[in-house]
Write an enzyme that holds these catalytic residues in place. Structure first.
Site, PDB file in Angstrom:
ATOM      1  N   GLN A 143      29.280 103.760  13.710  1.00 45.98           N
ATOM      2  CA  GLN A 143      30.211 103.738  14.835  1.00 45.98           C
ATOM      3  C   GLN A 143      29.457 103.709  16.149  1.00 45.98           C
ATOM      4  O   GLN A 143      29.806 102.972  17.059  1.00 45.98           O
ATOM      5  CB  GLN A 143      31.141 104.962  14.829  1.00 45.98           C
ATOM      6  CG  GLN A 143      32.152 104.935  13.716  1.00 45.98           C
ATOM      7  CD  GLN A 143      32.892 103.625  13.626  1.00 45.98           C
ATOM      8  OE1 GLN A 143      33.565 103.228  14.564  1.00 45.98           O
ATOM      9  NE2 GLN A 143      32.757 102.923  12.514  1.00 45.98           N
ATOM     10  N   GLU A 199      40.006 108.280  14.520  1.00 44.76           N
ATOM     11  CA  GLU A 199      40.331 106.933  14.036  1.00 44.76           C
ATOM     12  C   GLU A 199      39.879 106.778  12.572  1.00 44.76           C
ATOM     13  O   GLU A 199      40.657 106.386  11.717  1.00 44.76           O
ATOM     14  CB  GLU A 199      39.611 105.917  14.935  1.00 44.76           C
ATOM     15  CG  GLU A 199      39.875 104.469  14.570  1.00 44.76           C
ATOM     16  CD  GLU A 199      38.959 103.523  15.337  1.00 44.76           C
ATOM     17  OE1 GLU A 199      37.968 103.988  15.951  1.00 44.76           O
ATOM     18  OE2 GLU A 199      39.224 102.305  15.297  1.00 44.76           O
ATOM     19  N   HIS A 200      38.606 107.096  12.317  1.00 52.70           N
ATOM     20  CA  HIS A 200      38.044 107.039  10.966  1.00 52.70           C
ATOM     21  C   HIS A 200      37.629 108.442  10.537  1.00 52.70           C
ATOM     22  O   HIS A 200      36.933 109.129  11.290  1.00 52.70           O
ATOM     23  CB  HIS A 200      36.784 106.173  10.918  1.00 52.70           C
ATOM     24  CG  HIS A 200      36.971 104.777  11.420  1.00 52.70           C
ATOM     25  ND1 HIS A 200      36.596 104.396  12.693  1.00 52.70           N
ATOM     26  CD2 HIS A 200      37.492 103.683  10.827  1.00 52.70           C
ATOM     27  CE1 HIS A 200      36.865 103.103  12.847  1.00 52.70           C
ATOM     28  NE2 HIS A 200      37.419 102.644  11.745  1.00 52.70           N
ATOM     29  N   HIS A 208      85.380 101.762  24.671  1.00 51.91           N
ATOM     30  CA  HIS A 208      84.817 102.093  23.363  1.00 51.91           C
ATOM     31  C   HIS A 208      85.908 102.687  22.469  1.00 51.91           C
ATOM     32  O   HIS A 208      86.099 102.272  21.323  1.00 51.91           O
ATOM     33  CB  HIS A 208      83.693 103.131  23.498  1.00 51.91           C
ATOM     34  CG  HIS A 208      82.393 102.574  23.985  1.00 51.91           C
ATOM     35  ND1 HIS A 208      82.226 102.056  25.246  1.00 51.91           N
ATOM     36  CD2 HIS A 208      81.171 102.485  23.382  1.00 51.91           C
ATOM     37  CE1 HIS A 208      80.956 101.659  25.391  1.00 51.91           C
ATOM     38  NE2 HIS A 208      80.299 101.914  24.265  1.00 51.91           N
ATOM     39  N   ASP A 258      35.745  98.520   7.176  1.00 49.79           N
ATOM     40  CA  ASP A 258      35.700  97.518   8.246  1.00 49.79           C
ATOM     41  C   ASP A 258      35.833  96.106   7.704  1.00 49.79           C
ATOM     42  O   ASP A 258      36.271  95.208   8.421  1.00 49.79           O
ATOM     43  CB  ASP A 258      34.370  97.605   9.007  1.00 49.79           C
ATOM     44  CG  ASP A 258      34.360  98.756   9.990  1.00 49.79           C
ATOM     45  OD1 ASP A 258      35.455  99.204  10.379  1.00 49.79           O
ATOM     46  OD2 ASP A 258      33.260  99.203  10.364  1.00 49.79           O
ATOM     47  N   HIS A 274      28.488 100.436  17.767  1.00 44.81           N
ATOM     48  CA  HIS A 274      29.510  99.535  18.295  1.00 44.81           C
ATOM     49  C   HIS A 274      29.453  99.438  19.809  1.00 44.81           C
ATOM     50  O   HIS A 274      29.671  98.378  20.387  1.00 44.81           O
ATOM     51  CB  HIS A 274      30.909 100.061  17.943  1.00 44.81           C
ATOM     52  CG  HIS A 274      31.478  99.448  16.703  1.00 44.81           C
ATOM     53  ND1 HIS A 274      31.712  98.118  16.576  1.00 44.81           N
ATOM     54  CD2 HIS A 274      31.869  99.994  15.530  1.00 44.81           C
ATOM     55  CE1 HIS A 274      32.219  97.857  15.378  1.00 44.81           C
ATOM     56  NE2 HIS A 274      32.320  98.978  14.721  1.00 44.81           N
TER      57      HIS A 274
END
Lengths: 433, 433
Positions: B259, B327-328, B420, B361, B262
């Site tokens: 990670q 996230e992961h 209505h 991934d 990235h």
């Protein structure tokens, strides 16, 4: 005068495009004001919320009076007459029964490579529901927002409702109690959204905010999106009715007007292959606009955005409806199922002449929070899924990693992400050595 | 130096809160520029897109060259070596097999009151996928966005990919072809988002836009939201690993660094009850940071946002992980299922030591587009549901309207929505008279 169109007229495309493109909402730009309010609540917490409540709601509270106490809620609920109470309970029961069926399944399986895959749904831990004050304070909206949240399993569900001059609608509190809401705060506007999103000394922050509101609330929801989840930003309401000639014109006129009476920016459209029937509905609308309580609003909506369109046949009506992608779609025809099968874009479909849209607003069971402004092309009404999130699951066996790991190594290399590749390579080396 | 924390230290809460609250993204404010670009594309269509492409991508196109031709796509695809092609096909097949299982069911039932209720899912008609150009142009992201759209039944799926100086990544075109993408345009930035949302003479508008992008793309997506649907606005990537002492420190170090490599804003956190193991992983990370190709990026991420936290036990690690809502999430422990059952907030969970995050991934099957920045508290990764919308269905029989209509009348009256109520009353009068 509403537009009376005929698809066989040479200018139809131009007129219909104008109808589709009509700008019905002219929201004031309140973004700077809202940004300042949010910053104030983040900086000063309760003190900011109390100051803004004094200013906007003319209500002098202390922090310990922000939340309604159980005794206050009970006292307000006791004011609700038995008929309203019973009607709210009927509605709640039917809405709950519908939304329980929406609960999605978890899944887990092992594939031929030996990879165990799946997903799991879990509820959002805490959600906040905004309820407008004053005239637009609808108990039905409390049920429609709160019940899906509770069915999904949200543990902490709060309501923020402004109480201008200290006045609250007892039906809102009763609807909240019936739906199982946990906390109710006397606060409104952008300050309420900020308090729910960021928390204050008194209000713990939530993870998701839903519910309708004015331009300040809408702008605040847009701004806190990301910090918390939000539902859609709703525009003015819409109805599209497809009806053949075999209908009571009064029914259809009332259905059109039940959207028009919401808001001067609401839109009501009738598509019919029967020109005489279309004229009869137009006449009924005019008659009713003389007598309805909300005739000023309904007349403005009908005048500015209403339309009756005569189509060649029902198939053409279905195709035009898909270009509108209406929030509410009534199919008042002999075979509504067959016509529904031709429809692709609609928030909710009401089938047959005994299903007025108003049933769906209150007691049908499906949610009445629906996509407006043509967004049914890409979005759905509120559901339990708005209060759930999905975690994907994956477990590789050694065999699975041997089988598919090499492909991951190749792709990692092609994306120049070396550590990604090595995290697979190191494991394969151990497995193979 | 990464933070090395211990939950038993007196300052732990302060340090952990700092880690949670670290502002990892400092997006430039490009909103005014983006607003001007969108207005330009709306006003001038193709001409604006072509001008902006000349300016930003140094590429002089004509309208008829905005889209790649089938021959151009075939030519680029032919450059891809066999190993990459096979890996993309393996990945596509596994991603498709996973997402097919996500397809939701339609429903229809008649309840005891005689109301027939249900819902129906339909695909979005047209979707656009943004693919960044240059280094961050990942073929795996093409698969992860395009395959769910095609599984959902999206008929028209377009890609917008900038081709600075005319250069395109052949793997992106091959991934698009494998996934069944219908149109590929040489355009990027806010102008591509505007063209997809509003259409130009050459590019028909879409209903939904997904895919990652830089600050301009993100700001443009926020602005067109409402006109079209969008997916989430993704932040920098994150991983949290919970590992016991019975792991290979090199595996875990590589997972953390996959990670960190990235993006300098990425975050990698290890939680372990075994302090010695934590130190061993820290040492491995330092060793790898000497040799990795992307060591400058990974080192910055690890230095600024990385952490190793020694916990009392695995239960405490699970509770801390939920506060991060990563996230992961990797669970490298003896009984990952039992630990997973304690977790509530995570985008994706990877179970056991043979499931490095990098598998997810590329080839695991679940989607790699996942909620960042703690938004796993309220949102989910990309799925087929992002390309479907639900229409609710309701049909009242006369008996059903008699049974529940009166409750709707009461609630309409309580909300002062007379039309209505009358739309129900008129029908009940006919049924009862």
């Amino acid at each position: 005068m509403p537009v009376f169109l005929d698809t066989r007229e040479p200018d139809f495309e131009i007129d219909f495009a104008r109808l589709l493109g009509a700008k019905r909402e002219d929201s004031p730009d309140v973004d700077d004001t809202v940004a300042a309010i949010i910053a104030d609540v983040r900086a000063r917490g309760d003190a900011a919320v109390l100051d803004l409540t004094r200013r906007f709601d003319r209500l002098d509270l202390t922090a310990d009076r922000l939340a309604f106490t159980p005794a206050e809620i009970a006292e307000e609920c006791a004011r609700v007459p038995a008929a309203e109470r019973a009607a709210l309970e009927t509605a709640a029961e039917r809405i709950r029964a519908y939304h329980v069926r929406q609960m999605p399944e978890n899944a887990r399986w092992t594939d031929p490579d030996g990879a165990t895959l799946g997903w799991r749904w879990t509820p959002v831990a805490a959600a906040g529901l905004y309820v407008p004050g004053g005239l637009a304070s609808y108990p039905s909206s409390v049920l429609m927002n709160a019940i899906p949240a509770k069915v999904a399993g949200v543990e902490r569900l709060c309501i923020a409702v402004p109480t201008p001059d200290g006045v609250v609608n007892p039906l809102v509190l009763l609807a909240a109690r019936i739906a199982g809401v946990d906390e109710i705060y006397r606060m409104g506007g952008a300050q309420a959204i900020a308090a729910l999103a960021y928390g204050t000394e008194t209000v713990a922050p939530v993870d998701k905010i839903t519910g309708p509101g004015n331009a300040f609330v809408a702008a605040a929801k847009r701004r806190v999106f990301g910090k918390v989840g939000i539902d859609m930003i709703a525009g003015p309401s819409e109805i599209l009715v497809i009806a053949d000639g075999d209908n009571d014109p009064e029914f259809i006129a009332l259905d059109l007007l039940s959207q028009a009476e919401h808001d001067e920016s609401a839109q009501a459209i009738l598509l019919t292959p029967d020109a005489d029937f279309g004229r009869a509905v137009a006449a009924e609308v005019e008659r009713l606009l003389q007598v309805l309580e909300r005739r000023a609003i309904a007349a403005a909506s009908w005048r500015d955005f209403g339309a009756i369109v005569v189509t060649r046949d029902l198939a053409e009506a279905a195709a035009l409806s898909d270009r509108v992608a209406p929030e509410h779609l009534e199919l008042c025809v002999a075979d509504p199922e067959a016509l529904a099968a031709r429809i692709r874009h609609a928030g909710a479909i009401f089938l047959g002449q005994w299903t007025p849209e108003a049933i769906g607003d209150y007691v049908g069971g499906p949610n009445h929070v629906l996509p407006t402004a043509r967004s049914a092309r890409f979005s759905s009404g509120l559901s339990v899924l708005d209060f759930l999130k999905r975690t994907t699951l994956a477990q590789m066996s050694p065999a699975a990693l041997r089988a598919i790991g090499p492909a991951a190594e190749v792709l990692a290399r092609s994306e120049s992400l070396q550590a990604h590749g090595l995290s697979v390579t190191a494991r394969l080396r151990k497995l193979n050595g």
